[in-house]
Design a protein around this motif. Structure first.
Motif, PDB file in Angstrom:
ATOM      1  N   VAL A 190       0.837  -1.197   0.000  1.00 59.03           N
ATOM      2  CA  VAL A 190       0.000   0.000   0.000  1.00 59.03           C
ATOM      3  C   VAL A 190       0.875   1.251   0.000  1.00 59.03           C
ATOM      4  O   VAL A 190       1.761   1.406   0.843  1.00 59.03           O
ATOM      5  CB  VAL A 190      -0.932   0.018   1.232  1.00 59.03           C
ATOM      6  CG1 VAL A 190      -1.762   1.295   1.246  1.00 59.03           C
ATOM      7  CG2 VAL A 190      -1.828  -1.208   1.224  1.00 59.03           C
ATOM      8  N   ASP A 191       0.632   2.135  -0.962  1.00 62.90           N
ATOM      9  CA  ASP A 191       1.367   3.395  -1.041  1.00 62.90           C
ATOM     10  C   ASP A 191       0.613   4.433  -0.211  1.00 62.90           C
ATOM     11  O   ASP A 191      -0.164   5.243  -0.729  1.00 62.90           O
ATOM     12  CB  ASP A 191       1.483   3.834  -2.502  1.00 62.90           C
ATOM     13  CG  ASP A 191       2.465   4.988  -2.691  1.00 62.90           C
ATOM     14  OD1 ASP A 191       2.779   5.655  -1.687  1.00 62.90           O
ATOM     15  OD2 ASP A 191       2.898   5.216  -3.832  1.00 62.90           O
ATOM     16  N   SER A 192       0.856   4.420   1.092  1.00 64.63           N
ATOM     17  CA  SER A 192       0.110   5.289   2.008  1.00 64.63           C
ATOM     18  C   SER A 192       0.340   6.761   1.714  1.00 64.63           C
ATOM     19  O   SER A 192      -0.580   7.585   1.831  1.00 64.63           O
ATOM     20  CB  SER A 192       0.503   4.980   3.459  1.00 64.63           C
ATOM     21  OG  SER A 192       0.211   3.635   3.776  1.00 64.63           O
ATOM     22  N   GLU A 193       1.553   7.109   1.318  1.00 63.75           N
ATOM     23  CA  GLU A 193       1.862   8.512   1.045  1.00 63.75           C
ATOM     24  C   GLU A 193       1.084   9.017  -0.162  1.00 63.75           C
ATOM     25  O   GLU A 193       0.553  10.127  -0.158  1.00 63.75           O
ATOM     26  CB  GLU A 193       3.370   8.658   0.817  1.00 63.75           C
ATOM     27  CG  GLU A 193       3.874  10.102   0.858  1.00 63.75           C
ATOM     28  CD  GLU A 193       3.852  10.764  -0.511  1.00 63.75           C
ATOM     29  OE1 GLU A 193       3.839  12.011  -0.572  1.00 63.75           O
ATOM     30  OE2 GLU A 193       3.827  10.034  -1.522  1.00 63.75           O
ATOM     31  N   LEU A 194       0.961   8.185  -1.204  1.00 62.05           N
ATOM     32  CA  LEU A 194       0.184   8.568  -2.383  1.00 62.05           C
ATOM     33  C   LEU A 194      -1.294   8.695  -2.030  1.00 62.05           C
ATOM     34  O   LEU A 194      -1.968   9.639  -2.466  1.00 62.05           O
ATOM     35  CB  LEU A 194       0.371   7.531  -3.492  1.00 62.05           C
ATOM     36  CG  LEU A 194      -0.487   7.717  -4.750  1.00 62.05           C
ATOM     37  CD1 LEU A 194      -0.222   9.066  -5.399  1.00 62.05           C
ATOM     38  CD2 LEU A 194      -0.239   6.580  -5.738  1.00 62.05           C
ATOM     39  N   ILE A 195      -1.798   7.766  -1.226  1.00 57.36           N
ATOM     40  CA  ILE A 195      -3.199   7.834  -0.804  1.00 57.36           C
ATOM     41  C   ILE A 195      -3.457   9.118  -0.028  1.00 57.36           C
ATOM     42  O   ILE A 195      -4.455   9.814  -0.244  1.00 57.36           O
ATOM     43  CB  ILE A 195      -3.566   6.604   0.043  1.00 57.36           C
ATOM     44  CG1 ILE A 195      -3.521   5.343  -0.829  1.00 57.36           C
ATOM     45  CG2 ILE A 195      -4.942   6.770   0.682  1.00 57.36           C
ATOM     46  CD1 ILE A 195      -3.692   4.061  -0.058  1.00 57.36           C
ATOM     47  N   GLN A 196      -2.536   9.468   0.874  1.00 59.56           N
ATOM     48  CA  GLN A 196      -2.704  10.685   1.670  1.00 59.56           C
ATOM     49  C   GLN A 196      -2.717  11.922   0.783  1.00 59.56           C
ATOM     50  O   GLN A 196      -3.561  12.811   0.949  1.00 59.56           O
ATOM     51  CB  GLN A 196      -1.583  10.794   2.699  1.00 59.56           C
ATOM     52  CG  GLN A 196      -1.721  12.019   3.607  1.00 59.56           C
ATOM     53  CD  GLN A 196      -0.628  12.072   4.654  1.00 59.56           C
ATOM     54  OE1 GLN A 196       0.252  11.221   4.696  1.00 59.56           O
ATOM     55  NE2 GLN A 196      -0.669  13.066   5.515  1.00 59.56           N
ATOM     56  N   ARG A 197      -1.804  11.978  -0.192  1.00 58.51           N
ATOM     57  CA  ARG A 197      -1.774  13.131  -1.094  1.00 58.51           C
ATOM     58  C   ARG A 197      -3.059  13.221  -1.913  1.00 58.51           C
ATOM     59  O   ARG A 197      -3.581  14.314  -2.154  1.00 58.51           O
ATOM     60  CB  ARG A 197      -0.569  13.034  -2.032  1.00 58.51           C
ATOM     61  CG  ARG A 197       0.742  13.477  -1.396  1.00 58.51           C
ATOM     62  CD  ARG A 197       1.843  13.611  -2.435  1.00 58.51           C
ATOM     63  NE  ARG A 197       2.378  12.322  -2.833  1.00 58.51           N
ATOM     64  CZ  ARG A 197       2.360  11.848  -4.064  1.00 58.51           C
ATOM     65  NH1 ARG A 197       1.796  12.541  -5.039  1.00 58.51           N
ATOM     66  NH2 ARG A 197       2.891  10.673  -4.353  1.00 58.51           N
ATOM     67  N   THR A 198      -3.555  12.063  -2.354  1.00 60.07           N
ATOM     68  CA  THR A 198      -4.774  12.041  -3.162  1.00 60.07           C
ATOM     69  C   THR A 198      -5.976  12.512  -2.355  1.00 60.07           C
ATOM     70  O   THR A 198      -6.803  13.296  -2.837  1.00 60.07           O
ATOM     71  CB  THR A 198      -5.027  10.625  -3.702  1.00 60.07           C
ATOM     72  OG1 THR A 198      -3.895  10.203  -4.473  1.00 60.07           O
ATOM     73  CG2 THR A 198      -6.272  10.586  -4.568  1.00 60.07           C
ATOM     74  N   VAL A 199      -6.077  12.038  -1.107  1.00 61.35           N
ATOM     75  CA  VAL A 199      -7.193  12.444  -0.249  1.00 61.35           C
ATOM     76  C   VAL A 199      -7.144  13.944   0.012  1.00 61.35           C
ATOM     77  O   VAL A 199      -8.162  14.649  -0.085  1.00 61.35           O
ATOM     78  CB  VAL A 199      -7.167  11.657   1.075  1.00 61.35           C
ATOM     79  CG1 VAL A 199      -8.166  12.253   2.069  1.00 61.35           C
ATOM     80  CG2 VAL A 199      -7.486  10.192   0.831  1.00 61.35           C
ATOM     81  N   ILE A 200      -5.959  14.465   0.336  1.00 59.15           N
ATOM     82  CA  ILE A 200      -5.825  15.896   0.619  1.00 59.15           C
ATOM     83  C   ILE A 200      -6.199  16.726  -0.608  1.00 59.15           C
ATOM     84  O   ILE A 200      -6.939  17.712  -0.516  1.00 59.15           O
ATOM     85  CB  ILE A 200      -4.388  16.220   1.073  1.00 59.15           C
ATOM     86  CG1 ILE A 200      -4.130  15.612   2.457  1.00 59.15           C
ATOM     87  CG2 ILE A 200      -4.155  17.730   1.107  1.00 59.15           C
ATOM     88  CD1 ILE A 200      -2.693  15.733   2.917  1.00 59.15           C
TER      89      ILE A 200
END
Length: 222
Positions: A190-200
């Motif tokens: 899971v690319d958590s950093e990419l998910i966080q950027r996408t959500v923001i």
């Protein structure tokens, strides 16, 4: 991963993935933002989609948009049984399926963006500036994350092949080591950093009233 055409029974199993996705998100505080996208992105304007066989305007707009993006990504990505399509061929298929598989209005917008070159930086990339690479043994995509460094290992989820990341001229290059990964190496990464950027980015782009409505809904549910 299957190299040949799916059987009817196998396709019925594939069609359960929207509901499986919904169950995976159950209880997540942001699930309401994406539930229509996840469950209904395989519905079609002509009513021949799944899982509910909705048609036309009864399909939420966000699901109609994502259906186009999902199909374009699938057509232009490599698969074990074929190479990814050229951009113009994929756009031509979207155009031919307007009103049947894809919403006409959103397809026209997407096709115009593609023809103007605005999708080129997205096609074939797992993230900004990170081109997708393919497994030379069996074809599927190898996904690299922004935080990965030269010397790290990644694995093909299809054939279990191991690759070492080496610094190329402009980006990291996945080089086969000749080894295979262990079961633990093949677990989803899971690319958590990419998910966080996408959500923001998604939240910042939401109209204020829609964001307030979503927040209120979440508070009521708890």
């Amino acid at each position: 991963r299957k190299p040949e055409r799916l059987t009817e029974l196998e396709y019925e199993v594939i069609k359960t993935h929207p509901d499986i996705g919904m169950r995976m998100l159950a209880g997540h505080p942001l699930a309401s933002l994406v539930k229509d996208t996840i469950r209904l992105h395989h519905e079609r304007p002509d009513g021949q989609g799944y899982p509910m066989r909705l048609s036309g305007e009864s399909i939420p707009e966000v699901a109609r948009m994502v259906a186009i993006c999902d199909a374009f990504d699938a057509m232009t990505s490599h698969r074990p049984y074929r190479q990814g399509m050229h951009r113009d061929k994929a756009l031509g298929i979207l155009s031919a399926e307007k009103g049947a598989q894809f919403d006409t209005r959103f397809a026209d917008i997407f096709i115009a963006l593609g023809q103007a070159g605005h999708l080129d930086h997205i096609m074939g990339h797992s993230d900004d500036g990170i081109p997708l690479q393919s497994c030379p043994m069996c074809g599927p995509t190898l996904v690299l994350r922004k935080d990965q460094l030269a010397g790290e290992k990644i694995y093909c989820r299809n054939c279990a092949g191991e690759f070492e990341l080496k610094q190329g001229d402009q980006c990291l290059v996945a080089t086969p080591t000749g080894h295979q990964g262990r079961p633990a190496d093949l677990e989803p990464d899971v690319d958590s950093e990419l998910i966080q950027r996408t959500v923001i980015a998604s939240v910042e782009a939401m109209p204020a009233m829609a964001l307030l409505a979503t927040s209120s809904s979440q508070l009521r549910s708890h």
